[in-house]
Design an enzyme around this catalytic site. Structure first.
Site, PDB file in Angstrom:
ATOM      1  N   LYS A  51       0.830  -1.210   0.000  1.00 35.38           N
ATOM      2  CA  LYS A  51       0.000   0.000   0.000  1.00 35.38           C
ATOM      3  C   LYS A  51       0.870   1.269   0.000  1.00 35.38           C
ATOM      4  CE  LYS A  51      -3.055   0.595   3.488  1.00 35.38           C
ATOM      5  NZ  LYS A  51      -2.943   1.888   4.185  1.00 35.38           N
ATOM      6  N   SER A  52       1.901   1.278   0.830  1.00 34.62           N
ATOM      7  CA  SER A  52       2.758   2.468   0.902  1.00 34.62           C
ATOM      8  C   SER A  52       3.427   2.752  -0.443  1.00 34.62           C
ATOM      9  CB  SER A  52       3.851   2.263   1.958  1.00 34.62           C
ATOM     10  OG  SER A  52       3.285   2.120   3.230  1.00 34.62           O
ATOM     11  N   ARG A 152      -8.965  11.692  12.536  1.00 34.73           N
ATOM     12  CA  ARG A 152      -7.522  11.505  12.731  1.00 34.73           C
ATOM     13  C   ARG A 152      -6.765  12.832  12.744  1.00 34.73           C
ATOM     14  NH1 ARG A 152      -5.594   6.581   9.095  1.00 34.73           N
ATOM     15  NH2 ARG A 152      -3.779   6.809  10.452  1.00 34.73           N
ATOM     16  N   GLN A 200       4.614   9.164   7.377  1.00 36.63           N
ATOM     17  CA  GLN A 200       3.665  10.079   6.735  1.00 36.63           C
ATOM     18  C   GLN A 200       4.099  11.533   6.940  1.00 36.63           C
ATOM     19  OE1 GLN A 200      -0.208   8.948   8.176  1.00 36.63           O
ATOM     20  NE2 GLN A 200      -0.186   7.017   7.057  1.00 36.63           N
ATOM     21  N   ASP A 352       1.707  -1.248  11.825  1.00 32.01           N
ATOM     22  CA  ASP A 352       0.373  -1.712  11.410  1.00 32.01           C
ATOM     23  C   ASP A 352       0.103  -3.170  11.799  1.00 32.01           C
ATOM     24  OD1 ASP A 352      -0.231   0.739  10.293  1.00 32.01           O
ATOM     25  OD2 ASP A 352       0.596   0.202   8.334  1.00 32.01           O
TER      26      ASP A 352
HETATM   27  C1  S3P Z   1       2.504   4.651   6.194  1.00 35.15           C
HETATM   28  C2  S3P Z   1       3.045   4.978   7.404  1.00 35.15           C
HETATM   29  C3  S3P Z   1       2.512   4.504   8.696  1.00 35.15           C
HETATM   30  C4  S3P Z   1       1.508   3.377   8.538  1.00 35.15           C
HETATM   31  C5  S3P Z   1       0.587   3.591   7.390  1.00 35.15           C
HETATM   32  C6  S3P Z   1       1.359   3.734   6.098  1.00 35.15           C
HETATM   33  C7  S3P Z   1       3.110   5.189   4.970  1.00 35.15           C
HETATM   34  O1  S3P Z   1       1.911   5.600   9.352  1.00 35.15           O
HETATM   35  O2  S3P Z   1       0.755   3.212   9.725  1.00 35.15           O
HETATM   36  O3  S3P Z   1      -0.315   2.501   7.267  1.00 35.15           O
HETATM   37  O4  S3P Z   1       2.851   4.661   3.876  1.00 35.15           O
HETATM   38  O5  S3P Z   1       3.883   6.163   5.073  1.00 35.15           O
HETATM   39  P1  S3P Z   1       2.822   6.581  10.258  1.00 35.15           P
HETATM   40  O6  S3P Z   1       4.004   6.881   9.468  1.00 35.15           O
HETATM   41  O7  S3P Z   1       2.024   7.809  10.533  1.00 35.15           O
HETATM   42  O8  S3P Z   1       3.109   5.780  11.497  1.00 35.15           O
END
Ligand code: S3P
Length: 477
Positions: A51-52, A152, A200, A352
């Site tokens: 997903k990322s 959020r 993120q 996650d």
């Molecule tokens: C992600 C970062 C994570 C993760 C999310 C995907 C990303 O969040 O929980 O599902 O793709 O950068 P955080 O970086 O806020 O912990």
């Protein structure tokens, strides 16, 4: 999205999902499912694309000039919302076939003003990264999402972006969605020490930094997933990563590059692989292979923890694909899981995966202590509370001490309860997995949100032999 027949079909599917969640006629529609004690899980499967990496591949395709080809894209609703946002900001985004996409980008600073609010549905990553993307353009854009996303925290993104000169035109209480951002004509590069180890936050600052002259510097005290840094390099940006302190990193990016399109092959998502993997560790007699899973060390905290607990997980056929390390995971039931202490500094590499680790811990012998889980409170649901409530519903002894979760594993689980998913895909999948090995069936109240990250979860689990029955949808008012 450029309107080819196939993209509009995909868009319609996602719109149907959104209507499902909102409950077309003013009520809320939920689709429950029941997981039952299953025979040994057997077979070879491939879980969907990461997903990322999927979000980022569409975003980088948008910021490059010319055509980027993507294969293995996760076609979950979260990522489809990012695809729509990229299209609304001027890129041409086309689906060519299953997982095969083409993006014609507009270049750094080349976004156009969107005509309508950008709706990110359930996706924290899509919304937060796109805020960074919008920041570097003199446009105004409104960000919105579903009830979960509206709860959020977004201040963590708005704070650094405001320092760079972005105007928050309006926002809901506490800086939450819906919110409107206006990018300045000239963004100011900053040095930002992130208060939270969050990929993120890091990514939003770096994506904004692409639009600023000079060097943008991001410091994190604990290293978080590094897909943005890797993709910046892959697309030709000048980015430097150095160690910072004991576990941290300092990332320096030179702004205003011309990003060059580069093909992307998305590896299978370790966070999705976690569900069949834990299922195979708790269903007696299981022996499965999960193919092509990304083994980037900043994502494999769960695998390390499970191995410490005594799990049999072998990396087979290790290789590099599309710039990321991948392996086929051979997972075998041994019946010998034991409780462990999971250090807080491991959290970013398995953030996650705690819900499904809690399930594995319930089937282990002895206590598993998961330290430093404060970030779990601000995920798609308050995951710390949702996991604790779910464990209570299936008869597992546990407690929360501050930000730590302690699960008292008894080697077996009674099951029999109903688990509230709180619009959270990972809560739904984790407790369905628990039901495959519990003495009594486990019901989860809504499986619709699984489509945000793992649309093929139910058929894939069925293929391995799991018994999960989807029940008729229920409307509540
Ligand atoms: C992600 C970062 C994570 C993760 C999310 C995907 C990303 O969040 O929980 O599902 O793709 O950068 P955080 O970086 O806020 O912990």
């Amino acid at each position: 999205m450029s309107s080819t027949a196939s993209t509009s079909a995909t868009a319609e599917k996602a719109d149907a999902g959104a209507a499902h969640a909102a409950g077309g006629h003013g009520g809320t529609v939920a689709t429950p499912a029941l997981a039952r004690l299953s025979p040994p899980l057997k077979g070879t499967v491939r879980v969907p694309g990461d997903k990322s990496v999927s979000h980022r591949s569409l975003i980088f395709g948008t910021l490059a000039v010319g055509e980027t080809r993507i294969s293995g894209l996760l076609e979950g609703e979260d990522v489809l919302n990012t695809a729509r946002a990229c299209a609304a900001l001027g890129a041409s985004v086309e689906r060519l076939g299953e997982g095969e996409w083409r993006v014609n980008g507009v270049g750094v600073g080349g976004l156009t003003q969107p005509e309508a609010p950008l709706d990110f549905g359930n996706a924290g990553t899509g919304s937060r990264l796109m805020m960074g993307v919008v920041a570097g353009n003199p446009i105004t854009a409104t960000f919105d999402g579903d009830a979960s996303l509206r709860r959020r925290p977004m201040r963590r993104i708005l704070d650094p972006l405001e320092k760079m000169g972005v105007e928050v035109v309006e926002a809901a209480e506490g800086g939450r969605l819906p919110l409107t951002l206006k990018g300045p004509r000239d963004l100011v590069p900053i040095t930002y020490e992130s208060p939270v180890a969050s990929a993120q936050i890091k990514s939003a600052v770096l994506l904004a930094g692409l639009g600023a002259p000079g060097e943008t510097v991001l410091i994190e005290k604990e290293a978080s997933r590094d897909h943005t840094e890797r993709m910046l390099t892959h697309f030709g940006a000048d980015v430097r990563v150095e160690p910072f302190g004991e576990h941290g990193r300092k990332v320096t990016l030179r702004g205003r590059p011309e990003l060059k399109p580069a093909p992307i092959r998305v590896p299978a998502d370790p966070s999705s692989a976690a569900f069949p993997l834990v299922a195979a560790l708790i269903v007696p007699g299981s022996d499965i292979v999960i193919e092509g899973v990304m083994t980037n060390p900043l994502r494999t905290g769960l695998f390390i923890t499970l191995k410490e607990m005594g799990a049999s997980i072998d990396y087979v056929n290790e290789r590099i694909e599309g710039g990321e390390s991948v392996a086929d995971l051979h997972v075998r039931y041994t019946g010998r899981l034991a409780g462990v202490d999971v250090p807080a500094e491991r959290a970013p590499s398995m953030i996650d995966e705690y819900p499904v680790l809690a399930v594995a811990a319930a089937f282990a012998q002895g206590a598993t202590r998961m330290n430093g889980l404060s970030e779990l409170r601000v995920k798609e649901s308050d995951r710390l509370a949702a996991v604790a409530d779910g464990l209570a519903a299936i008869g597992v002894t546990h407690r929360i001490e501050g930000d730590d979760l302690i699960v008292e594993g008894a080697g077996s689980v009674v099951g029999g309860g109903t688990v509230a998913t709180h619009m959270d895909h990972r809560i739904a999948m984790s407790f369905l997995v628990a039901g495959l090995a519990a003495a009594n069936p486990v019901k989860v109240d809504d499986v619709a949100f699984i489509a945000t990250s793992f649309p093929s979860f139910l058929p894939l689990m069925e293929k391995l032999g799991a018994v999960i029955e989807v029940q008729p949808s229920e409307v509540s008012r």
